[in-house]
Design a protein around this motif. Sequence first.
Motif, PDB file in Angstrom:
ATOM      1  N   LEU A 118       1.032  -1.259   0.257  1.00 41.79           N
ATOM      2  CA  LEU A 118      -0.139   0.185   0.493  1.00 41.79           C
ATOM      3  C   LEU A 118       0.515   1.184  -0.174  1.00 41.79           C
ATOM      4  N   GLY A 119       0.752   2.509  -0.909  1.00 42.57           N
ATOM      5  CA  GLY A 119       1.503   3.574  -0.815  1.00 42.57           C
ATOM      6  C   GLY A 119       0.377   4.717  -1.118  1.00 42.57           C
ATOM      7  N   VAL A 251      -2.591  -1.335  12.562  1.00 45.86           N
ATOM      8  CA  VAL A 251      -2.033  -0.450  13.553  1.00 45.86           C
ATOM      9  C   VAL A 251      -0.292  -1.207  12.970  1.00 45.86           C
ATOM     10  N   LEU A 252       0.056  -1.989  12.427  1.00 41.44           N
ATOM     11  CA  LEU A 252       1.755  -1.958  11.509  1.00 41.44           C
ATOM     12  C   LEU A 252       1.868  -0.611  11.055  1.00 41.44           C
ATOM     13  N   PHE A 253       0.418  -0.074  10.207  1.00 43.17           N
ATOM     14  CA  PHE A 253       0.805   1.284   9.658  1.00 43.17           C
ATOM     15  C   PHE A 253       0.960   2.886  11.250  1.00 43.17           C
ATOM     16  N   ALA A 275       5.016   4.431   1.626  1.00 47.17           N
ATOM     17  CA  ALA A 275       5.488   3.307   0.526  1.00 47.17           C
ATOM     18  C   ALA A 275       5.062   1.852   2.065  1.00 47.17           C
ATOM     19  N   SER A 276       4.426   0.465   1.325  1.00 51.03           N
ATOM     20  CA  SER A 276       4.531  -0.700   2.682  1.00 51.03           C
ATOM     21  C   SER A 276       4.244  -1.401   1.825  1.00 51.03           C
ATOM     22  N   SER A 277       5.090  -2.439   2.114  1.00 50.97           N
ATOM     23  CA  SER A 277       5.707  -4.263   2.307  1.00 50.97           C
ATOM     24  C   SER A 277       5.248  -5.154   2.858  1.00 50.97           C
ATOM     25  N   THR A 333       7.863  -4.005   6.261  1.00 51.68           N
ATOM     26  CA  THR A 333       8.436  -2.512   6.422  1.00 51.68           C
ATOM     27  C   THR A 333       7.781  -1.127   5.919  1.00 51.68           C
ATOM     28  N   VAL A 334       8.318  -0.353   6.306  1.00 55.63           N
ATOM     29  CA  VAL A 334       7.006   0.741   6.043  1.00 55.63           C
ATOM     30  C   VAL A 334       8.071   1.750   5.779  1.00 55.63           C
TER      31      VAL A 334
END
Length: 360
Positions: A118-119, A251-253, A275-277, A333-334
């Motif tokens: 998600l970005g 929660v991770l974001f 940017a997340s993966s 990873t964010v």
Amino acid sequence: MPQSGATSTPTGDRTGQRSAPATTIGQAAGAPTVTRVTAELAHRTRAADIFPTKWVRRSEFGFRVTAYWPADHSFFGPVDDLHQDPMIIAETLRQTTMALAHAEFGAPLDTHFVMGDLGISTAPSELLLADAAEPVTVDVVCSGVRRRGRGLSSMRTVMEFHRAGRLVARGTGGMGCTSPAAYRRLRAGQLAGPGTAISPSPPVPHELVGRRRAEDVVLSRSDRPGTWLLRVDTGHPVLFARPNDHVPGMVLFEAARQAATAATGGRVFLPSDLASSFSRYTELDRPCLLETEVLDKGGAGAEAGSPDRGDHGDGDEVTVRVFGLQNDEPVFTVSLTSAPHRRTPGPPPTPAPPPVRSLT
């Protein structure tokens, strides 16, 4: 995330598939059909936590969504005295994607969504509290739509967010769909419920991570400088609105944003790019360590907490990479960039999707 079963008879969507229940509004002859976003479609339990409210289909894979971003939301509240929380954009993208997957592309309500990346790219100068009463128009294009039987296997969404006639943000996300039976097979031996989650450890001071309330802090101190432990409170009414067997992506974001805030000195951190993966599920029953790396606007990096990383003023652009680890293996990873003076969002960052095991 496990979802409740259908509560009414499914309706036929305009692609010839069977869709999840949705509420449509009667229109004059020839006018486009307006579909309401329900709690089931958005995977929320409280009306106050649903940000997209309705949509119309504009083409086979195009939609126009109306959303609202309340200034006084209990969790996605003001970041400072001037700006709304940019993280509400990521949550709107997430909810919108799931609602369309259900109602327009035939994903049953008990579908488990797996979001690999998600970005978002935002213009913080357009996220003003003074504009919070204005509706947000979200133009959505769905691509890479893959079917599994009469349902949905995977798709990507690209969105543009406008408010008061101005471009506020762009975003994109890719997701897959898993049936309950396939999910049980996938998660065999790992299905930990909220009752098996490790007890929340004491939170870091809320001022350090840019929150106004201690109960919204999702980080605890670790024994290494520049790192934090994920703090999981399964009783939080927004972050854990539904029972879950793993840590939700929201929660991770938030953990990444809080870690970025702490790593840059506790100043207001307005993410202009995120940017997340995700490489695997983040489990509830074991510690998750967050490591940070702070980069200046020139790209030179130094570990957070290092005396060599320098001091970033409020007007500087700074990027923070946040890495989540469980059992010394990467789980997510964010990357977040704060560019306070940006007035136009760029293209949304799209990291190459890794093998995924996480997000709703």
